[in-house]
Design a protein around this motif. Structure first.
Motif, short mmCIF file in Angstrom:
data_model
loop_
_atom_site.label_atom_id
_atom_site.label_comp_id
_atom_site.label_asym_id
_atom_site.label_seq_id
_atom_site.Cartn_x
_atom_site.Cartn_y
_atom_site.Cartn_z
N THR A 1 0.68 -0.92 -0.03
CA THR A 1 0.22 0.01 0.17
C THR A 1 0.75 1.37 0.02
N LEU A 2 1.11 2.23 -0.95
CA LEU A 2 1.18 3.23 -0.91
C LEU A 2 1.28 4.46 -1.13
N SER A 3 1.36 5.86 -0.75
CA SER A 3 1.17 7.09 -0.72
C SER A 3 1.52 7.43 -1.35
N LEU A 4 1.44 9.31 -1.00
CA LEU A 4 1.29 10.42 -2.39
C LEU A 4 3.69 10.15 -2.02
N PRO A 5 3.87 10.93 -2.99
CA PRO A 5 3.32 11.14 -4.58
C PRO A 5 3.18 10.70 -5.29
N LEU A 6 1.86 11.38 -5.78
CA LEU A 6 1.08 10.71 -7.03
C LEU A 6 2.47 11.06 -8.53
N GLN A 7 2.29 10.32 -9.15
CA GLN A 7 3.45 10.35 -9.96
C GLN A 7 2.16 9.85 -11.64
N ILE A 8 2.49 11.23 -12.44
CA ILE A 8 1.95 10.66 -13.85
C ILE A 8 2.79 10.81 -15.15
N MET A 9 2.01 10.68 -15.92
CA MET A 9 2.91 9.96 -17.48
C MET A 9 3.34 11.61 -17.69
N LYS A 10 4.49 11.76 -18.10
CA LYS A 10 5.07 13.17 -18.70
C LYS A 10 3.85 13.72 -20.33
N GLU A 11 3.03 12.74 -20.61
CA GLU A 11 2.13 13.27 -21.80
C GLU A 11 0.43 13.49 -21.16
N GLU B 1 8.25 24.77 -21.99
CA GLU B 1 8.42 24.03 -22.88
C GLU B 1 9.22 22.69 -22.14
N PHE B 2 8.14 21.99 -23.63
CA PHE B 2 8.57 20.27 -23.60
C PHE B 2 9.45 19.85 -24.82
N ASP B 3 10.67 19.41 -24.39
CA ASP B 3 11.26 18.41 -25.50
C ASP B 3 10.48 17.03 -25.74
N LEU B 4 10.10 16.86 -26.49
CA LEU B 4 8.58 15.49 -26.93
C LEU B 4 9.55 15.02 -27.89
N SER B 5 9.70 13.82 -28.09
CA SER B 5 10.69 12.69 -29.24
C SER B 5 9.26 12.50 -29.40
N ASP B 6 9.33 12.16 -30.76
CA ASP B 6 8.35 11.41 -31.55
C ASP B 6 7.85 10.47 -31.04
N SER B 7 8.14 9.32 -30.28
CA SER B 7 7.13 8.42 -30.16
C SER B 7 6.01 9.08 -28.71
N GLU B 8 7.10 9.92 -27.89
CA GLU B 8 6.16 10.79 -27.04
C GLU B 8 5.41 11.79 -27.67
N LYS B 9 5.26 12.56 -28.89
CA LYS B 9 5.07 12.97 -29.39
C LYS B 9 2.83 12.06 -29.75
N MET B 10 3.23 11.44 -30.35
CA MET B 10 2.12 10.14 -30.25
C MET B 10 1.36 9.62 -29.30
N ARG B 11 2.02 9.25 -28.22
CA ARG B 11 1.54 8.85 -27.23
C ARG B 11 0.49 9.78 -27.11
N LEU B 12 0.97 11.12 -26.96
CA LEU B 12 0.16 12.86 -26.25
C LEU B 12 -1.35 12.17 -27.07
N VAL B 13 -0.35 12.58 -28.30
CA VAL B 13 -2.03 12.12 -29.53
C VAL B 13 -3.35 11.33 -29.36
N ALA B 14 -2.70 9.67 -28.57
CA ALA B 14 -2.95 8.91 -28.88
C ALA B 14 -4.42 8.71 -27.54
N LEU B 15 -3.51 9.49 -26.47
CA LEU B 15 -3.75 9.60 -25.22
C LEU B 15 -5.06 10.77 -24.84
N GLN B 16 -5.12 11.45 -25.75
CA GLN B 16 -5.73 12.83 -26.13
C GLN B 16 -7.17 11.69 -26.27
N ASP B 17 -6.97 11.51 -28.08
CA ASP B 17 -7.75 10.70 -28.54
C ASP B 17 -8.51 9.91 -27.38
N LEU B 18 -8.12 8.71 -27.02
CA LEU B 18 -8.72 8.11 -25.81
C LEU B 18 -9.39 8.66 -25.19
#
Length: 280
Positions: A70-80, A181-198
């Motif tokens: 059982t874990l507690s804060l902090p809560l880690q969220i994905m970069k995307e 400003e965020f330095d997003l790789s190509d794969s991170e940009k694609m995951r961001l688009v997919a995340l927004q769609d989901l």
């Protein structure tokens, strides 16, 4: 199209632009060693309730630090997720800049020492009150343990090692600066688009790394539902080897989920579901 618990066929959908600007004030997410952390419980509840951000707790419990069930804060969220919320005007992302000054270090050590003493007094009082349940004639509560001298923060006394010392947001606020400003790789940009769609489709999303994908997709709150899909995000022109495709499909099937290949081409998102049926 996603629906009815099964993702079948391939359909192209247009991803929405950034979410509408919220009416509430922004909340703060901290960028520490390339991890996006939420320290305040109110912020974690708000992001989960209003924006479907689940994340994962990576901190220990105050009284049980030597366990990870059982874990507690902090809560880690994905970069995307952090980038999506920042674009939508929901959060401010702050990052600690440089090393603190000697004066700041001394002030912080003083703060921790005081915090340790306060919490130790509370713990000693709590232990005493519990002990009174087992005696016939309660006695007066003794004076709290008198801790004299400074406490070595690096090597605290044994009876203080199990006490959680919280970090003062007010104390450290002066050493953080906003990240815009965020330095997003190509794969991170694609995951961001997919995340927004989901998210536009009202699915909740968590990291799918432990299941061999990019995302785990839930039809509702993970406290009530198991994940339906393991999603792997690739470019539309990506060529996946047959053995990789079979391995991904078999892995998803072994954990009772549907393997989904999400191909991204700019703002267009396509989905292909894979289910292992075996041979008869």
């Amino acid at each position: 199209m996603i629906g009815g618990g099964i993702l079948s066929d391939i359909q192209k959908v247009k991803t929405n632009s950034a979410p509408a600007k919220p009416e509430h004030s922004k909340v703060t997410v901290y960028l520490v060693n390339n991890s996006y952390l939420v320290w305040e419980p109110e912020t974690a509840v708000f992001l989960r309730k209003e924006y479907g951000i689940i994340g994962v707790c990576i901190g220990t419990l105050p009284r049980k630090p030597r366990q990870n069930k059982t874990l507690s804060l902090p809560l880690q969220i994905m970069k995307e997720e952090a980038v999506m919320l920042h674009i939508g005007g929901v959060i401010d992302i702050v990052e600690k800049q440089g090393m603190p000054s000697v004066r700041s270090e001394e002030k912080y050590v003083s703060y921790l020492t005081s915090s340790y003493k306060d919490q130790n007094e509370y713990l000693q009082g709590s232990i005493f009150r519990k002990s009174q349940r087992f005696v016939d004639k309660p006695v007066e509560e003794p004076a709290h343990l008198n801790l004299t001298g400074d406490i070595d923060i690096a090597k605290p006394p044994y009876h203080l090692q199990r006490i959680f010392h919280r970090q003062s947001q007010e104390f450290w606020s002066q050493t953080f600066s906003n990240v815009s400003e965020f330095d997003l790789s190509d794969s991170e940009k694609m995951r961001l688009v997919a995340l927004q769609d989901l998210r536009r489709r009202n699915y909740l999303v968590t990291s799918g790394t432990k299941f061999g994908g990019d995302f785990l997709v839930y039809p509702g709150d993970p406290l009530m539902y198991h994940a339906y899909f393991v999603v792997k995000v690739v470019a539309k022109t990506f060529k996946m080897k047959a053995n990789e495709l079979l391995a991904f499909s078999r892995l998803a099937s072994s954990v009772k989920k549907v393997a989904v290949i999400c191909s991204v081409d700019g703002a267009d998102v396509s989905y292909l579901s894979l289910q292992w049926s075996g041979l008869k």
